[in-house]
Each structure stands twice: as structure tokens, then as C-alpha cells.
Design an enzyme around this catalytic site. Structure first.
Site, PDB file in Angstrom:
ATOM      1  N   ASP A  39       0.835  -1.197   0.000  1.00 43.86           N
ATOM      2  CA  ASP A  39       0.000   0.000   0.000  1.00 43.86           C
ATOM      3  C   ASP A  39       0.872   1.249   0.000  1.00 43.86           C
ATOM      4  OD1 ASP A  39      -2.327   1.513   0.176  1.00 43.86           O
ATOM      5  OD2 ASP A  39      -2.349   1.466   2.365  1.00 43.86           O
ATOM      6  N   HIS A  40       0.686   2.115  -0.986  1.00 41.78           N
ATOM      7  CA  HIS A  40       1.396   3.394  -1.061  1.00 41.78           C
ATOM      8  C   HIS A  40       2.918   3.247  -1.077  1.00 41.78           C
ATOM      9  CE1 HIS A  40      -2.019   6.151  -0.859  1.00 41.78           C
ATOM     10  NE2 HIS A  40      -2.566   5.298  -0.004  1.00 41.78           N
TER      11      HIS A  40
END
Length: 290
Positions: free
Chosen positions: A80-81
Site C-alpha cells: 500500500d502506497h
């Protein structure tokens, strides 16, 4: 059953539901979301932010992969990210099956260049790629971060971005924010913008910052084409609140993790189950075996 993000979201897109992507920042959260997905017979994306990974260490990914490979649930392990090419390469090397490169803070052409580089490397080893166009807000202290002023995703730009990068899914900015909104702010999704994007973009769309938004808006967003929704704050807050309740009680001798954490995990499971139902993901496991 460990699968890629593309495999996961192609079914969701075809069948009109959204896969929950729960940020598993601890072994307890990972176990809780795996258990509730099993109970709900829902596909699951286990999302891990680079800051969470630094805390958990790389061995946590091996644990998540073992759970996925020993389950009949379709499970994707998703970075994530990811903020850099190095983040992405490290995630691929230790076993993630899906990665997000977040270069949304860069100018459009630079975002394309960075994302394209990641796509070329990841696709070569059958790892799926999510990117972001526009900006997600930030309500406070979250590992995901964000910005104080949201830049909404432009539908024409989104179409060009997807065509030029060959990305597998796209996170769009339609008014969400990471974290829980302060009481004086009323969250509101720009569903008209989402409708415009779905007319132009034909890869699965992702909603970040899905905590705190009204259920009616989230449900409508799924109907309009959102196929993955990230949930972090909602499951962590109820876990932490239950832990505070236990620790502030009269029994000062409670210390064993297997006594402290199960009630907290149950609170997480209640919220996760509600999200799974809201996203229309319950009982969808069978679709991955057809």
C-alpha cells in the site's frame, strides 16, 4: 489461494462488487481479517504499508503468504502506497503479489514515467500494479498520509494515464481522506466525478480513505464501478479502543497476549464483516473457482 491483484480485481469488476483491502499492521489484525473473510466467504486483499512493513519486518510477508497458500480463500498481498521504485522492488522480492506505486504528488508526466517503470518491472514477474491519480486527503495521524487539499481525478487525464502506463488498477480521488474525519467535517464523495471516470477508464478503480464515509455513498460508489476499497483506520480504532478498555480495568494482572488480544480481534472482525457486506463481497469466493 494466493493470487495477483489483477486476478483478484478482474472478477470483482466483472461481477460488480468491491474487494476489501484491510491494512494488516500486526499479526492480530492479519488473523482477524483472514478469519472474518473465511466466515463471510469473501476474497481478501491484505494491504501492508511500507511503514508497517518496517515495523513488522519482512518475515511478516512470509506469514501472510503461508496463510494465503493454506486457505481456499483468494488472497492477494498488496503493498500500500509504495513511494519509490526501491520500495516496489523490495516488495516484489519478498513475495507481494500486488504493489501500489504512489507518485500522485508528482506532475502528471513524471507520475506516468515513474508508474510506467514500475509496471514494466512488475509485469515481468507477474506482479500487478496499482497507481494513483489525483490526491487523497489526510485527516490526521495515519501511516498512509495524504494532503490537506484534495485534487480530484480528471476523467480524461485518467484515461490517458491508464493507456500510457498499462497499469492494472487506478486509485482515484473523489473526496475521500485517510483516517477518521473530525466531528466538524462531513465527508462527501463526488460521485458525479466517479461516474465520469468510469465512462473513460476500463481498468478496476480503487477507493482509498474509505473509513468514515456514509455507507450510502460507499454502496453507490461500488455500483458506479469501484472494485477495491482500502480500510485501515476503522479496524484499528476499534481494536485499540477495546485494548484500552481491557487495560484500564480492575484486573492489573492481565498480561498474556492470548488473553489481551482476542477480544480486540473480535471487535475488528465485527467492523470488517460490516465492510465486506457493504462492498458486496460476501459469498463471492466461489466466483474465483469457475
Amino acid at each position: 489461494m494466493l493470487i495477483t491483484g489483477k486476478e483478484m480485481l478482474s472478477v470483482a469488476q466483472a461481477e460488480g462488487f468491491a474487494v476489501p483491502a484491510f491494512n494488516a499492521g500486526s499479526g492480530q489484525l492479519l488473523t482477524a481479517v483472514m478469519e472474518v473473510a473465511e466466515e463471510q466467504q469473501a476474497p481478501l486483499m491484505v494491504a501492508i504499508h511500507p511503514d508497517e512493513l518496517s515495523f513488522l519486518t519482512d518475515s511478516f510477508v512470509a506469514q501472510a503468504r503461508w496463510l494465503a497458500n493454506n486457505s481456499k480463500l483468494p488472497v492477494c498481498i498488496h503493498l500500500d502506497h509504495g513511494a519509490s521504485f526501491d520500495h516496489i522492488m523490495h516488495a516484489i522480492q519478498i513475495g507481494f503479489t500486488s504493489v501500489m506505486i504512489d507518485a500522485s504528488h508528482l506532475p502528471f508526466e513524471e507520475n506516468i514515467a515513474v508508474t510506467r517503470k514500475v509496471v514494466e518491472a512488475a509485469h515481468a514477474v507477474n506482479v500487478s500494479v496499482e497507481a494513483e491519480l489525483g490526491t487523497i486527503g489526510d485527516t490526521g495521524n495515519t501511516v498512509e498520509g495524504g494532503v490537506s487539499e484534495v485534487i480530484y481525478t480528471d476523467s480524461k487525464a485518467a484515461k490517458a494515464f491508464v493507456e500510457r502506463t498499462d497499469v492494472d488498477s487506478l486509485a482515484v480521488a473523489i473526496g475521500t481522506a485517510h483516517g477518521i474525519y473530525p466531528k466538524h467535517i462531513k465527508p462527501e464523495l463526488k460521485l458525479d466525478i466517479l461516474a465520469e471516470i468510469t465512462q473513460e477508464v476500463h481498468v478496476p478503480l480503487v477507493l482509498h480513505g474509505g473509513s468514515s464515509n456514509p455507507d450510502s455513498e460507499i454502496r453507490r460508489a461500488v455500483e458506479l464501478g469501484i472494485n477495491k476499497i482500502n480500510i485501515s483506520s476503522d479496524i484499528k480504532i476499534v481494536f485499540a479502543n477495546k485494548l484500552r478498555e481491557i487495560l484500564s480495568g480492575n484486573n492489573k494482572e492481565i498480561r498474556e497476549p492470548n488473553v489481551l488480544f482476542p477480544p480486540c480481534m473480535e471487535e475488528t472482525k465485527k467492523v470488517a464483516a460490516q465492510k465486506i457486506e457493504l462492498f458486496g463481497a460476501q459469498t463471492k469466493v466461489e466466483l474465483y473457482y469457475q
